[in-house]
Write an enzyme that holds these catalytic residues in place. Structure first.
Site, PDB file in Angstrom:
ATOM      1  N   GLY A 110       0.822  -1.202   0.000  1.00 31.43           N
ATOM      2  CA  GLY A 110       0.000   0.000   0.000  1.00 31.43           C
ATOM      3  C   GLY A 110       0.857   1.255   0.000  1.00 31.43           C
ATOM      4  O   GLY A 110       1.766   1.382   0.805  1.00 31.43           O
ATOM      5  N   GLU A 160      -2.695  -8.850   7.830  1.00 31.28           N
ATOM      6  CA  GLU A 160      -2.240  -9.073   9.216  1.00 31.28           C
ATOM      7  C   GLU A 160      -2.346 -10.547   9.605  1.00 31.28           C
ATOM      8  O   GLU A 160      -2.528 -10.891  10.767  1.00 31.28           O
ATOM      9  CB  GLU A 160      -3.034  -8.212  10.207  1.00 31.28           C
ATOM     10  CG  GLU A 160      -2.819  -6.724  10.054  1.00 31.28           C
ATOM     11  CD  GLU A 160      -1.475  -6.252  10.572  1.00 31.28           C
ATOM     12  OE1 GLU A 160      -0.863  -6.981  11.369  1.00 31.28           O
ATOM     13  OE2 GLU A 160      -1.037  -5.168  10.165  1.00 31.28           O
TER      14      GLU A 160
END
Length: 699
Positions: free
Chosen positions: A191, A446
């Site tokens: 990102g 995550e």
């Protein structure tokens, strides 16, 4: 031939006003309890109003923006929030980000990549002097540096230890050479890489004097901070359109023998000297404490996003009318008055409250643990270090299971709420289709949810084996004391009563879920030991028991959520306790009915008691239905944050829905009429006279 009688039409604003006439609890007090106090609620409401009045934060037209426009709109907000983040108190900044994550999750990701991931890596992995250096460079304020987080690769995600990017130490120049040796070593899903980042916290294999010391973190400059041109040896591309969160410019990065100073390896834990000596931390596990934060925060994210989805679905169900059981011409029935619709939404309401209160406790426990680790420093021996490691393992396993379970739960809540809107749920303008697409990534980033759940299951098996040897149980597994007998078998505890009050009390439900979780854990232990008996290695025995480990982790997490929910009910103000008790009972009972086979297998409930429990679920849904709208009001989201015409506080859903659709889609000439539609209609085929229809034939 008779004509049908048209039903009377009820005013939607009056319909929702009815729902608020006699709440069984003080709505405002519940808002304070959910938020953590009046001061927090007041700050939250101020922030929501600031966002609503800021033209930069217009969100109603998001569905109509192109990919380029979406990214540009997101970037236009970055400076405003960056200035606020550094100028306002940390507590307010965190609260602002919590609200932004619901209002504009894609922007939240773009902003959070720098502050949460890049700067978070510096905080967690840099020495004090390194952190000071990067802060002087602008790493906190975004003045001179914008960062991204380079962990995942084209060929590796959850297996961080298997990353292929290398950082090889060159003693002659006192530099690391960062390199992508294969195509699959290409950093992927990064990102901020495609357009924004000047620097990246790169996870790579540390190689010194030919020896691999495992994955460490390095800061690599990607672009010249003045010209924004790519640095030598750095190649970057755009990953383009995604399922959701288009506001973030995800990209790929390849490194070709990129040289960085030795000091750009983050050395809070592992250190490399000028002469090439590698100094490993005495307590290596402590290096990973900071990595748990993302998982902990996603429990809160799940609760916050679920609150918005339920607000939309519940308010709409209170004004939408469908069919009528009364006399011809009578007003149609509200969706929320149908028992099946209550069963559709209200157990989800109970799940959301379970997540709200569990997130509160887990976050507090995490903060406490990080304080302990900070005080411990590099101390590697003694009771304090042993206790810290034990606490870290427990928090790691708990957060892994909860992150997976709650994100799965929230994604289901969003979709069930979307479906409950009927055909309108398919519209991008009603708010839940995009919410689903935006939230789905939580199940993967995550840590992949299945992998995390298996990690939790492995911890459960190991802890049960330790307990068998006489070691004390950690706090999150203390329920096993009563559920497992001294000989290691499941205790013979059963539900003694048959009345609805007895089978559905919170104490009974806690004992019931403890029994089921204990049974699932013992089954996983048996499978693990069966693998060992076959001659499998320890790791392969864990893989042999993976299905039962996964199931054990699921049952444990249900139990954990219920126990945390009940603990918060016990601490709640007296006026709130009746409704919160009923919600906690609905969570435990509905979940038990959904997994009734587990309770029969553990022997805690009989078949007749399960039937009684089903009856209680019906009762609880009927009772909570009376407070459904007040409960969503207590979530405290303004119409701006809800951002759905179907979830408006005043119930004026149809007028606002029509206004939004027509304003964003004004009537225009069809651009492809002359090129496509007209030729289609005017084409001729003289050999085809068409079928002769019976209706055209004379008798």
């Amino acid at each position: 031939m008779g004509s049908a009688t048209i039903s009377a039409v009820a005013d939607p604003k009056s319909s929702i006003a009815e729902e608020r006439k006699t709440p069984s609890f003080p709505i405002r007090e519940l808002t304070y309890w959910i938020d953590g106090g009046k001061r927090v609620t007041d700050t939250k409401e101020r922030i929501m109003l600031e966002l609503e009045r800021d033209p930069l934060w217009k969100v109603s037209d998001h569905p109509n923006l192109t990919l380029a426009e979406t990214r540009e709109r997101a970037m236009s907000k970055v400076r405003r929030l960056a200035d606020l983040a550094t100028a306002r108190p940390l507590e307010e900044t965190m609260l602002r980000m919590t609200i932004v994550s619901v209002v504009d999750p894609g922007f939240w990701t773009r902003f959070g990549v720098h502050f949460g991931l890049f700067f978070g890596a510096l905080q967690g992995q840099a020495t004090p002097s390194q952190l000071g250096y990067w802060m002087e460079k602008g790493a906190l304020s975004m003045q001179g540096i914008t960062g991204c987080f380079g962990m995942t690769e084209l060929g590796h995600g959850s297996n961080v230890a298997g990353l292929e990017t290398t950082a090889t130490f060159d003693e002659a120049t006192d530099e690391f050479v960062v390199h992508s040796p294969t195509l699959t070593a290409t950093k992927w899903w990064i990102g901020g890489a495609a357009h924004t980042a000047t620097h990246c916290s790169v996870y790579a294999q540390l190689i010194v004097k030919g020896k691999n010391y495992g994955t460490k973190t390095f800061v690599v400059q990607l672009r010249d901070t003045k010209t924004f041109q790519l640095m030598p040896g750095v190649n970057i591309g755009d990953l383009g359109k995604k399922m959701g969160r288009d506001q973030i410019d995800n990209g790929w990065i390849r490194f070709t023998h990129v040289r960085i100073p030795r000091s750009h390896m983050l050395m809070k834990h592992t250190k490399v000297t000028h002469s090439g000596d590698v100094i490993e931390p005495a307590l290596a596990q402590l290096a990973y404490g900071a990595l748990i934060q993302g998982r902990v925060s996603m429990v809160s994210d799940s609760a916050n996003v679920a609150k918005r989805a339920l607000t939309i679905a519940t308010r709409y169900a209170s004004v939408r009318r469908q069919f009528s059981s009364g006399a011809p011409g009578s007003v149609e029935t509200k969706l929320i008055d149908y028992p099946i619709h209550q069963h559709r939404l209200l157990p989800l309401m109970a799940q959301t409250f379970a997540m709200i209160f569990t997130a509160r406790e887990v976050s507090a426990n995490y903060e406490k643990l990080m304080g302990v680790l900070s005080d411990l420093g590099n101390q590697s021996k003694g009771a304090a270090a042993d206790e810290a490691i034990k606490e870290l393992k427990e928090t790691h396993a708990t957060s892994a299971g909860l992150k997976a379970f709650c994100t799965w739960m929230c994604l289901n809540i969003i979709d069930q709420c979307r479906q409950s809107l009927g055909g309108h749920g398919y519209s991008a303008y009603t708010g839940l289709a995009q919410a689903y697409s935006d939230f789905a990534v939580h199940c993967t980033w995550e840590g992949d949810n299945t992998i995390l759940t298996l990690q939790c299951g492995r911890y459960l098996v190991a802890t049960a084996l330790d307990a068998r040897k006489g070691m004390p149980l950690p706090a999150n597994l203390s329920y096993l004391k009563a559920a497992i007998s001294k000989d290691g078998s499941l205790s013979a505890k059963t539900c003694k009563g048959n009345s609805a009050e007895q089978v559905s009390s919170l104490d009974t439900l806690k004992a019931a879920w403890s029994s089921v979780a204990a049974n699932a854990i013992l089954n996983a232990v048996r499978d693990f030991e069966a693998g060992l008996a076959k001659g499998l290695s320890k790791d392969n025995a864990y893989e042999f028991s993976s299905a039962s480990r996964l199931h054990a982790a699921r049952m444990h997490t249900y139990t954990y959520l219920l126990h945390r929910f009940v603990a918060q009910v016990d601490q709640s103000p007296a006026p709130l306790r009746p409704i919160l008790t009923l919600l906690a009972q609905l969570f435990g009972a509905h979940s038990a009915v959904q997994h009734s086979g587990e309770f029969l297998q553990s022997g805690f409930y009989s078949g007749a008691q399960i039937e009684t429990l089903k009856g209680f679920v019906n009762f609880a849904c009927t009772e909570i239905r009376k407070d459904a709208v007040p409960l969503t009001d207590a979530f405290g989201y303004t119409d701006y944050v809800v951002n759905s015409p179907l979830g408006r506080y005043d119930g004026d859903v149809y007028e606002k829905y029509f206004e939004l659709v027509t304003s964003l889609n004004p009537t225009k000439p069809v651009p492809y009429f002359d090129s496509l539609i007209k030729p289609l209609l005017e084409r001729t085929n003289e050999t085809d006279s068409g079928p002769e229809l019976e209706i055209d034939q004379e008798e």
